[in-house]
Design a protein around this motif. Structure first.
Motif, short mmCIF file in Angstrom:
data_model
loop_
_atom_site.label_atom_id
_atom_site.label_comp_id
_atom_site.label_asym_id
_atom_site.label_seq_id
_atom_site.Cartn_x
_atom_site.Cartn_y
_atom_site.Cartn_z
N TYR A 26 -24.21 -54.19 -9.36
CA TYR A 26 -24.07 -55.34 -8.31
C TYR A 26 -25.26 -55.48 -7.44
CZ TYR A 26 -18.90 -55.29 -9.49
OH TYR A 26 -17.77 -55.23 -10.05
N TYR A 27 -25.58 -56.91 -7.43
CA TYR A 27 -26.84 -57.59 -6.74
C TYR A 27 -26.29 -58.24 -5.68
CZ TYR A 27 -29.36 -55.70 -10.87
OH TYR A 27 -29.85 -54.72 -11.87
N VAL A 73 -20.26 -63.32 -8.34
CA VAL A 73 -18.99 -62.62 -8.02
C VAL A 73 -18.26 -63.34 -6.92
CG1 VAL A 73 -17.90 -60.37 -7.00
CG2 VAL A 73 -19.84 -60.28 -8.78
N ARG A 132 -22.98 -59.63 -10.35
CA ARG A 132 -23.09 -58.29 -11.37
C ARG A 132 -23.54 -58.39 -12.36
NH1 ARG A 132 -16.63 -57.49 -11.48
NH2 ARG A 132 -16.07 -59.16 -13.20
N GLN A 133 -23.98 -57.30 -12.95
CA GLN A 133 -24.59 -57.51 -14.42
C GLN A 133 -24.09 -56.18 -15.01
OE1 GLN A 133 -28.77 -58.08 -14.77
NE2 GLN A 133 -28.50 -58.99 -16.95
N ALA A 156 -20.69 -52.61 -13.31
CA ALA A 156 -21.75 -53.16 -13.38
C ALA A 156 -22.61 -52.64 -12.48
CB ALA A 156 -21.53 -54.51 -13.40
N GLY A 159 -30.08 -53.66 -6.24
CA GLY A 159 -28.68 -53.40 -6.99
C GLY A 159 -28.19 -52.08 -6.69
N TRP A 194 -22.76 -61.84 -3.86
CA TRP A 194 -22.78 -60.74 -4.79
C TRP A 194 -22.74 -61.46 -6.19
CZ3 TRP A 194 -23.95 -56.02 -2.95
CH2 TRP A 194 -23.80 -55.64 -1.81
N ARG A 238 -26.03 -61.93 -15.86
CA ARG A 238 -25.67 -61.74 -14.45
C ARG A 238 -24.79 -62.82 -14.13
NH1 ARG A 238 -30.67 -60.16 -10.60
NH2 ARG A 238 -30.73 -58.72 -12.25
N GLY A 289 -22.05 -48.49 -3.42
CA GLY A 289 -21.67 -48.16 -4.85
C GLY A 289 -21.49 -46.79 -5.19
N ASP A 338 -14.94 -53.91 -14.26
CA ASP A 338 -15.74 -54.29 -12.97
C ASP A 338 -16.89 -53.50 -12.96
OD1 ASP A 338 -13.91 -56.12 -11.75
OD2 ASP A 338 -12.61 -54.49 -11.40
N GLN A 386 -25.16 -49.42 -8.25
CA GLN A 386 -24.21 -49.09 -9.39
C GLN A 386 -22.76 -49.00 -9.11
OE1 GLN A 386 -25.00 -49.09 -12.98
NE2 GLN A 386 -22.76 -49.04 -13.12
#
Length: 112
Positions: free
Chosen positions: A90-91, A45, A35-36, A88, A105, A33, A42, A9, A86, A107
């Motif tokens: 990302y997890y 993706v 994202r939030q 967020a 996660g 994946w 959440r 990230g 986009d 960023q």
């Protein structure tokens, strides 16, 4: 205990590209994946299985590509044509037949 560690990230300008990586401590069939963004739910993706099947959210289709290296228990998300929307956290998520696991996660911030 299964552990997922995301990396890759950062800050990127609109139209740029970024690649995220997620390493799992064990092999799991379904990885993907999510994202939030602040104040939002959440959302999915992209996901992929060991056999190579993939699923993408409509909002990223054609811009993002998910892939994996089964030998390394690693899943990647190649993000291109990035937009400010986009932005967020990302997890990474992995699932076995009975349990699901989340990473901490990473960023992603896309500047306009």
């Amino acid at each position: 205990q299964v552990q997922l560690v995301e990396s890759g990230g950062g800050l990127v300008q609109a139209g740029g590209s970024l690649r995220l990586s997620c390493v799992a401590s064990i092999s799991l069939n379904l990885m993907g994946w999510y994202r939030q963004a602040p104040g939002k739910q959440r959302e999915l993706v992209a996901t992929t299985t060991r056999s190579g099947s993939t699923q993408y959210a409509d909002s990223v289709k054609g811009r993002f590509t998910i892939s994996r290296d089964n030998a390394k228990n690693t899943v990647y998300l190649q993000m291109g044509s990035l937009k400010p929307e986009d932005t967020a956290v990302y997890y990474c998520k992995a699932e076995s037949s009975s349990l699901g696991y989340w990473g901490q996660g990473t960023q992603v911030t896309v500047s306009s």
